[in-house]
Design an enzyme around this catalytic site. Structure first.
Site, PDB file in Angstrom:
ATOM      1  N   LYS A  13      -8.336   0.154  89.614  1.00 34.05           N
ATOM      2  CA  LYS A  13      -8.182  -0.424  90.959  1.00 34.05           C
ATOM      3  C   LYS A  13      -6.696  -0.585  91.321  1.00 34.05           C
ATOM      4  O   LYS A  13      -6.261  -0.187  92.389  1.00 34.05           O
ATOM      5  CB  LYS A  13      -8.887  -1.798  91.043  1.00 34.05           C
ATOM      6  CG  LYS A  13     -10.347  -1.766  90.614  1.00 34.05           C
ATOM      7  CD  LYS A  13     -10.994  -3.127  90.652  1.00 34.05           C
ATOM      8  CE  LYS A  13     -10.392  -4.150  89.712  1.00 34.05           C
ATOM      9  NZ  LYS A  13     -10.660  -3.926  88.263  1.00 34.05           N
ATOM     10  N   ARG A  85     -15.029 -11.520  93.491  1.00 30.94           N
ATOM     11  CA  ARG A  85     -15.555 -11.231  92.154  1.00 30.94           C
ATOM     12  C   ARG A  85     -16.855 -11.959  91.905  1.00 30.94           C
ATOM     13  O   ARG A  85     -17.439 -11.807  90.819  1.00 30.94           O
ATOM     14  CB  ARG A  85     -14.545 -11.718  91.116  1.00 30.94           C
ATOM     15  CG  ARG A  85     -13.631 -10.663  90.577  1.00 30.94           C
ATOM     16  CD  ARG A  85     -12.598 -11.399  89.762  1.00 30.94           C
ATOM     17  NE  ARG A  85     -12.231 -10.685  88.594  1.00 30.94           N
ATOM     18  CZ  ARG A  85     -11.100  -9.980  88.495  1.00 30.94           C
ATOM     19  NH1 ARG A  85     -10.284  -9.859  89.504  1.00 30.94           N
ATOM     20  NH2 ARG A  85     -10.799  -9.394  87.371  1.00 30.94           N
ATOM     21  N   ARG A 124      -2.261  -0.075  78.203  1.00 30.35           N
ATOM     22  CA  ARG A 124      -1.604  -0.291  79.514  1.00 30.35           C
ATOM     23  C   ARG A 124      -0.256  -1.015  79.358  1.00 30.35           C
ATOM     24  O   ARG A 124      -0.114  -1.948  78.595  1.00 30.35           O
ATOM     25  CB  ARG A 124      -2.516  -1.123  80.407  1.00 30.35           C
ATOM     26  CG  ARG A 124      -1.813  -1.618  81.668  1.00 30.35           C
ATOM     27  CD  ARG A 124      -2.755  -2.129  82.696  1.00 30.35           C
ATOM     28  NE  ARG A 124      -3.530  -3.263  82.268  1.00 30.35           N
ATOM     29  CZ  ARG A 124      -4.475  -3.834  83.028  1.00 30.35           C
ATOM     30  NH1 ARG A 124      -4.757  -3.334  84.204  1.00 30.35           N
ATOM     31  NH2 ARG A 124      -5.129  -4.869  82.589  1.00 30.35           N
ATOM     32  N   ARG A 157       0.006  -7.057  79.058  1.00 31.59           N
ATOM     33  CA  ARG A 157      -0.558  -8.309  79.557  1.00 31.59           C
ATOM     34  C   ARG A 157      -1.195  -9.121  78.431  1.00 31.59           C
ATOM     35  O   ARG A 157      -1.784  -8.559  77.524  1.00 31.59           O
ATOM     36  CB  ARG A 157      -1.609  -7.995  80.643  1.00 31.59           C
ATOM     37  CG  ARG A 157      -1.013  -7.924  82.018  1.00 31.59           C
ATOM     38  CD  ARG A 157      -1.946  -7.411  83.063  1.00 31.59           C
ATOM     39  NE  ARG A 157      -3.300  -7.966  83.042  1.00 31.59           N
ATOM     40  CZ  ARG A 157      -4.224  -7.648  83.931  1.00 31.59           C
ATOM     41  NH1 ARG A 157      -3.943  -6.801  84.905  1.00 31.59           N
ATOM     42  NH2 ARG A 157      -5.434  -8.173  83.862  1.00 31.59           N
ATOM     43  N   ARG A 168     -13.822 -10.207  79.356  1.00 34.48           N
ATOM     44  CA  ARG A 168     -13.663  -9.789  80.763  1.00 34.48           C
ATOM     45  C   ARG A 168     -14.771  -8.816  81.169  1.00 34.48           C
ATOM     46  O   ARG A 168     -15.285  -8.880  82.286  1.00 34.48           O
ATOM     47  CB  ARG A 168     -12.281  -9.155  80.968  1.00 34.48           C
ATOM     48  CG  ARG A 168     -11.168 -10.204  80.992  1.00 34.48           C
ATOM     49  CD  ARG A 168      -9.810  -9.604  80.680  1.00 34.48           C
ATOM     50  NE  ARG A 168      -9.367  -8.616  81.635  1.00 34.48           N
ATOM     51  CZ  ARG A 168      -8.442  -7.687  81.362  1.00 34.48           C
ATOM     52  NH1 ARG A 168      -7.888  -7.618  80.166  1.00 34.48           N
ATOM     53  NH2 ARG A 168      -8.085  -6.833  82.298  1.00 34.48           N
TER      54      ARG A 168
HETATM   55  P1  AP5 Z   1      -5.510  -0.374  86.175  1.00 34.25           P
HETATM   56  O1  AP5 Z   1      -5.389   0.380  87.444  1.00 34.25           O
HETATM   57  O2  AP5 Z   1      -4.368  -1.256  85.780  1.00 34.25           O
HETATM   58  O3  AP5 Z   1      -6.915  -1.146  86.089  1.00 34.25           O
HETATM   59  P2  AP5 Z   1      -7.546  -2.263  87.034  1.00 34.25           P
HETATM   60  O4  AP5 Z   1      -8.866  -1.758  87.502  1.00 34.25           O
HETATM   61  O5  AP5 Z   1      -6.559  -2.702  88.069  1.00 34.25           O
HETATM   62  O6  AP5 Z   1      -7.824  -3.361  85.928  1.00 34.25           O
HETATM   63  P3  AP5 Z   1      -7.286  -4.840  85.717  1.00 34.25           P
HETATM   64  O7  AP5 Z   1      -7.338  -5.106  84.237  1.00 34.25           O
HETATM   65  O8  AP5 Z   1      -5.969  -5.097  86.364  1.00 34.25           O
HETATM   66  O9  AP5 Z   1      -8.394  -5.595  86.424  1.00 34.25           O
HETATM   67  P4  AP5 Z   1      -8.874  -6.991  86.128  1.00 34.25           P
HETATM   68  O10 AP5 Z   1      -9.871  -7.062  87.183  1.00 34.25           O
HETATM   69  O11 AP5 Z   1      -9.352  -7.326  84.779  1.00 34.25           O
HETATM   70  O12 AP5 Z   1      -7.534  -7.865  86.171  1.00 34.25           O
HETATM   71  P5  AP5 Z   1      -6.938  -8.807  87.286  1.00 34.25           P
HETATM   72  O13 AP5 Z   1      -5.481  -8.751  87.169  1.00 34.25           O
HETATM   73  O14 AP5 Z   1      -7.586  -8.571  88.597  1.00 34.25           O
HETATM   74  O15 AP5 Z   1      -5.774   0.687  84.993  1.00 34.25           O
HETATM   75  C1  AP5 Z   1      -5.902   0.274  83.650  1.00 34.25           C
HETATM   76  C2  AP5 Z   1      -5.175   1.273  82.718  1.00 34.25           C
HETATM   77  O16 AP5 Z   1      -5.857   2.512  82.746  1.00 34.25           O
HETATM   78  C3  AP5 Z   1      -3.733   1.563  83.129  1.00 34.25           C
HETATM   79  O17 AP5 Z   1      -2.954   1.689  81.965  1.00 34.25           O
HETATM   80  C4  AP5 Z   1      -3.827   2.902  83.892  1.00 34.25           C
HETATM   81  O18 AP5 Z   1      -2.635   3.671  83.747  1.00 34.25           O
HETATM   82  C5  AP5 Z   1      -5.017   3.562  83.221  1.00 34.25           C
HETATM   83  N1  AP5 Z   1      -5.838   4.323  84.151  1.00 34.25           N
HETATM   84  C6  AP5 Z   1      -6.159   4.013  85.449  1.00 34.25           C
HETATM   85  N2  AP5 Z   1      -6.975   4.942  85.980  1.00 34.25           N
HETATM   86  C7  AP5 Z   1      -7.214   5.859  84.990  1.00 34.25           C
HETATM   87  C8  AP5 Z   1      -7.983   7.063  84.927  1.00 34.25           C
HETATM   88  N3  AP5 Z   1      -8.680   7.504  85.983  1.00 34.25           N
HETATM   89  N4  AP5 Z   1      -7.981   7.751  83.750  1.00 34.25           N
HETATM   90  C9  AP5 Z   1      -7.264   7.310  82.669  1.00 34.25           C
HETATM   91  N5  AP5 Z   1      -6.503   6.179  82.686  1.00 34.25           N
HETATM   92  C10 AP5 Z   1      -6.482   5.464  83.821  1.00 34.25           C
HETATM   93  O19 AP5 Z   1      -7.484 -10.238  86.802  1.00 34.25           O
HETATM   94  C11 AP5 Z   1      -6.959 -10.880  85.648  1.00 34.25           C
HETATM   95  C12 AP5 Z   1      -7.580 -12.270  85.506  1.00 34.25           C
HETATM   96  O20 AP5 Z   1      -7.241 -13.080  86.664  1.00 34.25           O
HETATM   97  C13 AP5 Z   1      -9.129 -12.325  85.460  1.00 34.25           C
HETATM   98  O21 AP5 Z   1      -9.617 -12.102  84.155  1.00 34.25           O
HETATM   99  C14 AP5 Z   1      -9.401 -13.754  85.968  1.00 34.25           C
HETATM  100  O22 AP5 Z   1      -9.152 -14.705  84.976  1.00 34.25           O
HETATM  101  C15 AP5 Z   1      -8.334 -13.934  87.053  1.00 34.25           C
HETATM  102  N6  AP5 Z   1      -8.814 -13.522  88.379  1.00 34.25           N
HETATM  103  C16 AP5 Z   1      -8.311 -12.506  89.157  1.00 34.25           C
HETATM  104  N7  AP5 Z   1      -8.999 -12.412  90.312  1.00 34.25           N
HETATM  105  C17 AP5 Z   1      -9.944 -13.386  90.279  1.00 34.25           C
HETATM  106  C18 AP5 Z   1     -10.984 -13.780  91.180  1.00 34.25           C
HETATM  107  N8  AP5 Z   1     -11.164 -13.143  92.332  1.00 34.25           N
HETATM  108  N9  AP5 Z   1     -11.794 -14.794  90.804  1.00 34.25           N
HETATM  109  C19 AP5 Z   1     -11.621 -15.454  89.642  1.00 34.25           C
HETATM  110  N10 AP5 Z   1     -10.662 -15.116  88.735  1.00 34.25           N
HETATM  111  C20 AP5 Z   1      -9.835 -14.103  89.056  1.00 34.25           C
END
Ligand code: AP5
Length: 213
Positions: A13, A85, A124, A157, A168
C-alpha cells in the site's frame, strides 16, 4: 476522490501510494506514518499509541478517528493508506465525508497471499522522514541504507519483527477483512493482484486510475 488502499501489512500500500502521489498529485495520508511521527515527537497521542503498535495490535478507534478528522477536512483527492481498518472506522469515514459534502470513499483491495508477507516485511527498509520504503531483495536502494531520493538514512521498523508481524496479520484477518464485504456490498471495491512485481502492480493501478481521473 477519496481512495482507500485496503490490504494486509506488506501488501504494498505504502509503496504504491508514493507512485500514485507522484503520478496524480493525490495526497497520501498514512495513519502508520502519522502515528510514528507522533511517537518521534513524544506527543500524548504517540505515547498512547506506542504499546499497541509495538505489539502489532490496533490503536483504539476513538484515537484514530479523532486523529483523522482534521486530515480529511480539506478538499482534494486523497489516498488513505492504513485507514479505515475496522468497521467502526469505515462508518466514521462515511459519516465524516457526508458531513463535509464529499463523495463517499471507494476502496482498492491489494489481493495477496499471506505466505509472501513475512519476507516482504522482514526485508523492508524505510526512510522515517518520508515513509518511502525499499526492500533488500525486491526493491533495493542504489546504496545500502540510504534513500535514493533525499539521501536520508533507512531504518527497519520496530514492528517488522517476526512476532509482531504474526500478530499484525492475525489482527488484519480478524478486524480488517470485514471491510472487504463492507465496500463490496455497496459497489465500492476494486481488486488488484498485489502478488505481482512492484512495477506490474503500479501498472494495474495507473491503468485503473488513469481511466477514472
Ligand atoms: P509496503 O508498501 O511498505 O507495505 P504496506 O502495505 O504499506 O505495509 P505496512 O506494513 O506499512 O502496513 P501496515 O498496515 O502494517 O502498517 P502501518 O504503518 O499502516 O511494502 C512492504 C515491503 O514489501 C517493502 O519492503 C516493499 O519494498 C516490498 N514490496 C511492496 N510491494 C511489493 C511487490 N509487489 N513485490 C515484492 N515486494 C514488494 O501501521 C502500523 C501500526 O500502526 C499498526 O500495526 C497499528 O498499530 C497502527 N495503526 C495504523 N493505522 C491504524 C488504524 N487505522 N487503526 C488502528 N491502528 C492503526
Amino acid at each position: 476522490m477519496i481512495l482507500v488502499l485496503l490490504g494486509p501489512p506488506g501488501a504494498g500500500k505504502g509503496t504504491q501510494a508514493k507512485v500514485l502521489e507522484e503520478k496524480f498529485g493525490m495526497r497520501q495520508i498514512s495513519t502508520g506514518d502519522i502515528l510514528r511521527a507522533n511517537r518521534r515527537q513524544g506527543t500524548v497521542l504517540g505515547k498512547e499509541a506506542q504499546s499497541y503498535m509495538d505489539a502489532g495490535t490496533l490503536v483504539p478507534d476513538d484515537l484514530i478517528i479523532r486523529m483523522m478528522e482534521p486530515e480529511l477536512a480539506s478538499n482534494g483527492s486523497k489516498l488513505l493508506d492504513g485507514f479505515p481498518r475496522t468497521v467502526a472506522q469505515a462508518d466514521a469515514l462515511d459519516a465524516l465525508l457526508k458531513k463535509n459534502g464529499a463523495e463517499p470513499a471507494t476502496a482498492i483491495l491489494f489481493d495477496v497471499d499471506f505466505d509472501v508477507l513475512m519476507e516482504r516485511l522482514t526485508g523492508r527498509w524505510t526512510n522515517p522522514r518520508t515513509g518511502r520504503s525499499y526492500h533488500d531483495k525486491f526493491n533495493p536502494p542504489k546504496a545500502a541504507g540510504v534513500d535514493d531520493d533525499d539521501g536520508g538514512p533507512l531504518v527497519q521498523r520496530d514492528d517488522d519483527k517476526a512476532e509482531a508481524i504474526k500478530t499484525r496479520l492475525d489482527v488484519y484477518d480478524k478486524q480488517t477483512t470485514p471491510l472487504i464485504g463492507y465496500y463490496e456490498k455497496s459497489g465500492r471495491l476494486t481488486k488488484i493482484d498485489a502478488l505481482a512485481p512492484i512495477e506490474a502492480v503500479s501498472k494495474q493501478l495507473l491503468d485503473l486510475l488513469g481511466a477514472s481521473t
